[in-house]
Design an enzyme around this catalytic site. Structure first.
Site, PDB file in Angstrom:
ATOM      1  N   ALA A  10       0.811  -1.218   0.000  1.00  0.00           N
ATOM      2  CA  ALA A  10       0.000   0.000   0.000  1.00  0.00           C
ATOM      3  C   ALA A  10       0.843   1.266   0.000  1.00  0.00           C
ATOM      4  O   ALA A  10       0.380   2.326  -0.414  1.00  0.00           O
ATOM      5  CB  ALA A  10      -0.933   0.003   1.217  1.00  0.00           C
ATOM      6  N   LYS A  11       2.076   1.167   0.505  1.00  0.00           N
ATOM      7  CA  LYS A  11       3.009   2.301   0.560  1.00  0.00           C
ATOM      8  C   LYS A  11       2.377   3.533   1.194  1.00  0.00           C
ATOM      9  O   LYS A  11       2.559   4.661   0.720  1.00  0.00           O
ATOM     10  CB  LYS A  11       3.564   2.624  -0.830  1.00  0.00           C
ATOM     11  CG  LYS A  11       4.357   1.465  -1.449  1.00  0.00           C
ATOM     12  CD  LYS A  11       4.951   1.845  -2.792  1.00  0.00           C
ATOM     13  CE  LYS A  11       5.762   0.717  -3.394  1.00  0.00           C
ATOM     14  NZ  LYS A  11       4.912  -0.407  -3.841  1.00  0.00           N
ATOM     15  N   ARG A  12       1.653   3.320   2.277  1.00  0.00           N
ATOM     16  CA  ARG A  12       1.031   4.431   2.978  1.00  0.00           C
ATOM     17  C   ARG A  12       2.096   5.262   3.690  1.00  0.00           C
ATOM     18  O   ARG A  12       3.173   4.768   4.022  1.00  0.00           O
ATOM     19  CB  ARG A  12       0.012   3.920   4.000  1.00  0.00           C
ATOM     20  CG  ARG A  12      -1.090   3.035   3.435  1.00  0.00           C
ATOM     21  CD  ARG A  12      -1.908   3.716   2.385  1.00  0.00           C
ATOM     22  NE  ARG A  12      -3.134   2.992   2.079  1.00  0.00           N
ATOM     23  CZ  ARG A  12      -3.857   3.162   0.989  1.00  0.00           C
ATOM     24  NH1 ARG A  12      -3.474   4.024   0.067  1.00  0.00           N
ATOM     25  NH2 ARG A  12      -4.964   2.470   0.805  1.00  0.00           N
TER      26      ARG A  12
END
Length: 275
Positions: A94-96
């Site tokens: 998700a690379k939040r």
């Protein structure tokens, strides 16, 4: 079991360092599925069924589902993976990277809505953007450290004049993840396979952390050099391949072809480990 326990168990059970990335592009689906976003679950479930005994993890990339309003299919896929491969951990890519209550919501999305075992995060906003994820006991969080895209140099390769030793930013991220940020042993790092010499530099400061390494396969990473560099220090290794496995065939035999590609990739990685 914690994420790390599951990872070690799956790595041993399946004799594998391979992670299959689930990046479904309907335009590349085979046969009658082609262009049909309603078939995202069917396509991905077939890949999972064909490869779950060959991998140490799966990595669905959330954007490929959300772009097609297929979050419900992702939920269904997560449940399917739990049924057919309960011992294989799932990393939600998700690379939040946000803070406060927003980060808490993203953590809830990853770990409660989707039931992921680990998630990928951007560390750019600092430790308080990471802590909401670490409140989920036993879950993993992989911080972007040294990515394989050309623009990664814009920030990751910059020298930090105010940090002792003047490390490059990616080295500093690795040191924080190995040390003060890793309060409960939940952190790992994302390091691209296209720069094995920099994997060595990451391992020099983070020898025990799990490394998630994309770039072997369609992106052209050198498997032998990657595995050799990643093995320094003995930390767990997760080497991701997505497109080379997912789209190994455009025919009705796509699942069988995906299995053959996964077997070949696993064998290449095993050979690299023994090189």
């Amino acid at each position: 079991m914690t994420f790390l326990d599951m990872l070690r168990d799956a790595s041993t059970r399946n004799d594998s360092m391979l992670c299959v990335g689930l990046d479904p592009e309907p335009s590349r689906f085979p046969g009658a599925m082609q262009g049909d976003a309603s078939k995202i679950y069917d396509f991905c479930a077939a890949i999972v069924d064909a490869t779950h005994d060959l991998v140490n993890s799966f990595k669905p990339q959330i954007a490929y589902f959300a772009a097609h309003r297929a979050e419900d299919q992702l939920e269904k896929l997560m449940a399917h993976m739990r049924r057919v491969a309960p011992n294989v951990p799932v990393i939600l890519d998700a690379k939040r990277g946000d803070i406060g209550s927003t980060a808490e919501q993203y953590a809830k999305e990853a770990f409660e809505r989707y039931g992921a075992d680990a998630v990928t995060l951007s560390p750019f906003m600092g430790f308080d953007s990471i802590t909401p994820y670490l409140k989920y006991e036993g879950k993993g969080a992989f911080l972007l450290c040294r990515t394989s895209n050309p623009g990664g140099d814009d920030l990751q390769a910059q020298t930090l004049a105010d940090v002792p030793g003047n490390p490059q930013m990616f080295e500093h991220v690795a040191k924080l993840a190995q040390g003060p940020w890793n309060t409960n042993g939940q952190l790992g790092l994302v390091v691209g396979a296209t720069r094995p010499h920099e994997i060595e530099r990451v391992r020099a400061v983070a020898p025990t952390l799990p490394l998630l390494i994309p770039g072997v396969g369609a992106q052209g990473g050198d498997a032998v050099a990657t595995v050799k560099a990643a093995r320094i220090g003995g930390g767990p290794i997760i080497i991701n391949s997505s497109r080379a496995i997912l789209y190994a065939s455009q025919g009705e035999d796509f699942a069988l072809a995906a299995r053959a590609a996964a077997m070949a990739t696993r064998a290449t990685l095993q050979a690299a480990a023994n090189h």
